[in-house]
Design a protein around this motif. Sequence first.
Motif, mmCIF file in Angstrom:
data_model
loop_
_atom_site.group_PDB
_atom_site.id
_atom_site.type_symbol
_atom_site.label_atom_id
_atom_site.label_comp_id
_atom_site.label_asym_id
_atom_site.label_seq_id
_atom_site.Cartn_x
_atom_site.Cartn_y
_atom_site.Cartn_z
ATOM 1 N N ARG A 180 2.607 1.607 -3.419
ATOM 2 C CA ARG A 180 1.692 2.088 -4.459
ATOM 3 C C ARG A 180 1.444 3.582 -4.324
ATOM 4 O O ARG A 180 1.395 4.312 -5.330
ATOM 5 C CB ARG A 180 0.377 1.303 -4.386
ATOM 6 C CG ARG A 180 -0.699 1.786 -5.364
ATOM 7 C CD ARG A 180 -0.223 1.782 -6.794
ATOM 8 N NE ARG A 180 0.051 0.428 -7.265
ATOM 9 C CZ ARG A 180 0.614 0.162 -8.439
ATOM 10 N NH1 ARG A 180 1.015 1.159 -9.236
ATOM 11 N NH2 ARG A 180 0.832 -1.079 -8.822
ATOM 12 N N ARG A 230 -7.532 -14.603 -11.907
ATOM 13 C CA ARG A 230 -6.553 -13.517 -11.984
ATOM 14 C C ARG A 230 -5.288 -13.854 -12.774
ATOM 15 O O ARG A 230 -4.442 -12.980 -12.945
ATOM 16 C CB ARG A 230 -6.152 -13.084 -10.565
ATOM 17 C CG ARG A 230 -7.289 -12.441 -9.785
ATOM 18 C CD ARG A 230 -6.800 -11.917 -8.445
ATOM 19 N NE ARG A 230 -7.811 -11.185 -7.711
ATOM 20 C CZ ARG A 230 -8.073 -9.886 -7.857
ATOM 21 N NH1 ARG A 230 -7.370 -9.172 -8.725
ATOM 22 N NH2 ARG A 230 -9.012 -9.295 -7.149
ATOM 23 N N ARG A 248 0.835 -1.203 0.000
ATOM 24 C CA ARG A 248 0.000 0.000 0.000
ATOM 25 C C ARG A 248 0.866 1.247 0.000
ATOM 26 O O ARG A 248 0.633 2.198 -0.767
ATOM 27 C CB ARG A 248 -0.932 0.003 1.215
ATOM 28 C CG ARG A 248 -1.900 1.181 1.229
ATOM 29 C CD ARG A 248 -2.672 1.244 2.541
ATOM 30 N NE ARG A 248 -3.488 0.052 2.744
ATOM 31 C CZ ARG A 248 -3.295 -0.826 3.719
ATOM 32 N NH1 ARG A 248 -2.277 -0.663 4.587
ATOM 33 N NH2 ARG A 248 -4.078 -1.873 3.852
ATOM 34 N N CYS A 266 -1.571 -3.788 -11.436
ATOM 35 C CA CYS A 266 -1.758 -4.692 -10.311
ATOM 36 C C CYS A 266 -2.897 -5.661 -10.611
ATOM 37 O O CYS A 266 -3.540 -5.572 -11.665
ATOM 38 C CB CYS A 266 -2.073 -3.904 -9.031
ATOM 39 S SG CYS A 266 -3.553 -2.854 -9.162
ATOM 40 N N GLY A 267 -3.142 -6.580 -9.689
ATOM 41 C CA GLY A 267 -4.333 -7.411 -9.749
ATOM 42 C C GLY A 267 -4.190 -8.786 -10.346
ATOM 43 O O GLY A 267 -5.119 -9.586 -10.297
ATOM 44 N N ARG A 279 -6.542 -10.519 0.350
ATOM 45 C CA ARG A 279 -7.245 -10.097 -0.872
ATOM 46 C C ARG A 279 -6.871 -8.677 -1.284
ATOM 47 O O ARG A 279 -6.923 -8.333 -2.463
ATOM 48 C CB ARG A 279 -8.752 -10.209 -0.677
ATOM 49 C CG ARG A 279 -9.267 -11.657 -0.598
ATOM 50 C CD ARG A 279 -10.781 -11.682 -0.529
ATOM 51 N NE ARG A 279 -11.320 -13.024 -0.405
ATOM 52 C CZ ARG A 279 -11.570 -13.835 -1.421
ATOM 53 N NH1 ARG A 279 -11.332 -13.416 -2.665
ATOM 54 N NH2 ARG A 279 -12.074 -15.044 -1.214
ATOM 55 N N GLU A 280 -6.502 -7.846 -0.316
ATOM 56 C CA GLU A 280 -6.134 -6.461 -0.620
ATOM 57 C C GLU A 280 -4.798 -6.372 -1.348
ATOM 58 O O GLU A 280 -4.496 -5.331 -1.954
ATOM 59 C CB GLU A 280 -6.081 -5.635 0.661
ATOM 60 C CG GLU A 280 -7.420 -5.444 1.333
ATOM 61 C CD GLU A 280 -7.296 -4.599 2.588
ATOM 62 O OE1 GLU A 280 -6.418 -3.703 2.630
ATOM 63 O OE2 GLU A 280 -8.069 -4.834 3.538
ATOM 64 N N ASP A 315 -5.012 -5.173 -4.810
ATOM 65 C CA ASP A 315 -5.338 -3.768 -5.050
ATOM 66 C C ASP A 315 -4.088 -2.948 -5.336
ATOM 67 O O ASP A 315 -4.187 -1.848 -5.888
ATOM 68 C CB ASP A 315 -6.047 -3.164 -3.838
ATOM 69 C CG ASP A 315 -7.409 -3.785 -3.583
ATOM 70 O OD1 ASP A 315 -8.001 -4.330 -4.531
ATOM 71 O OD2 ASP A 315 -7.878 -3.716 -2.426
ATOM 72 N N TYR A 316 -2.935 -3.486 -4.952
ATOM 73 C CA TYR A 316 -1.693 -2.718 -5.044
ATOM 74 C C TYR A 316 -0.641 -3.345 -5.943
ATOM 75 O O TYR A 316 0.232 -2.635 -6.452
ATOM 76 C CB TYR A 316 -1.102 -2.539 -3.634
ATOM 77 C CG TYR A 316 -2.101 -2.047 -2.627
ATOM 78 C CD1 TYR A 316 -2.676 -0.782 -2.760
ATOM 79 C CD2 TYR A 316 -2.505 -2.850 -1.562
ATOM 80 C CE1 TYR A 316 -3.616 -0.327 -1.845
ATOM 81 C CE2 TYR A 316 -3.440 -2.403 -0.644
ATOM 82 C CZ TYR A 316 -3.998 -1.145 -0.788
ATOM 83 O OH TYR A 316 -4.937 -0.704 0.105
#
Length: 232
Positions: free
Chosen positions: A109, A169, A106, A181-182, A137-138, A141-142
Amino acid sequence: MSATPPHAVRRIGVLGGTFDPIHTGHLALGALFARTLALDELILMPAGQQPQKQGSTAAEHRLAMTRLAAQGLAAGLAVSHPSTQVIVSTREIERAGPSYTVDTLRDMRRDLGPEASLSLLIGSDQLVRLDTWHAWRELFDYAHICAAARPGFSRETASPILREVFAEREKSALGVQSTPCGGILIDDSLAVDISATELRATLAHAQDAATPPANLPEPVWQYIRAQHLYRA
């Protein structure tokens, strides 16, 4: 050979770990993804206080060993992939409290902005346990999650939830290079299986040997001997 992404985005790979000690398996994983993802930066990041591990060697020693190993890795990449800069980060060591990967990504990013391709580089042993990580899971996001498969790796050893995430994914190397990302990339070309636990056990009884144990870079071996680390 890595493909060239369709447009130029900054590509960063983060290889974190306790690095207790850092060994040739870590370096091989980093070099693999430096080439596969055409990384601009390969960041080696020793962990600070890891919630899932206790009794690690002092951070100052693990950082020093990582810096020594990074010099050899950088020299090798200068020949095979000269566009990759190898960096040792103290971000997690300097953070107070537990080192949660999601917090690190985080923060990175935020620093990198929304467009850079950021990839977390791990082994498949960690990939199949990803759902035990804090706020796992977060992570997506980054960053992307890029895993090097160990010998005998099977997706079937992961939980049903993780297998579903893999299917949803999974990306190609080009897909990872060209998006922020992702995604998940699983590479099965490395076939390296080195246990740091077993290496420490070997080091406990091998520090008077003339040559370093297998899978340990020479400068790291010399540092361990000089600092009397891992002795029985």
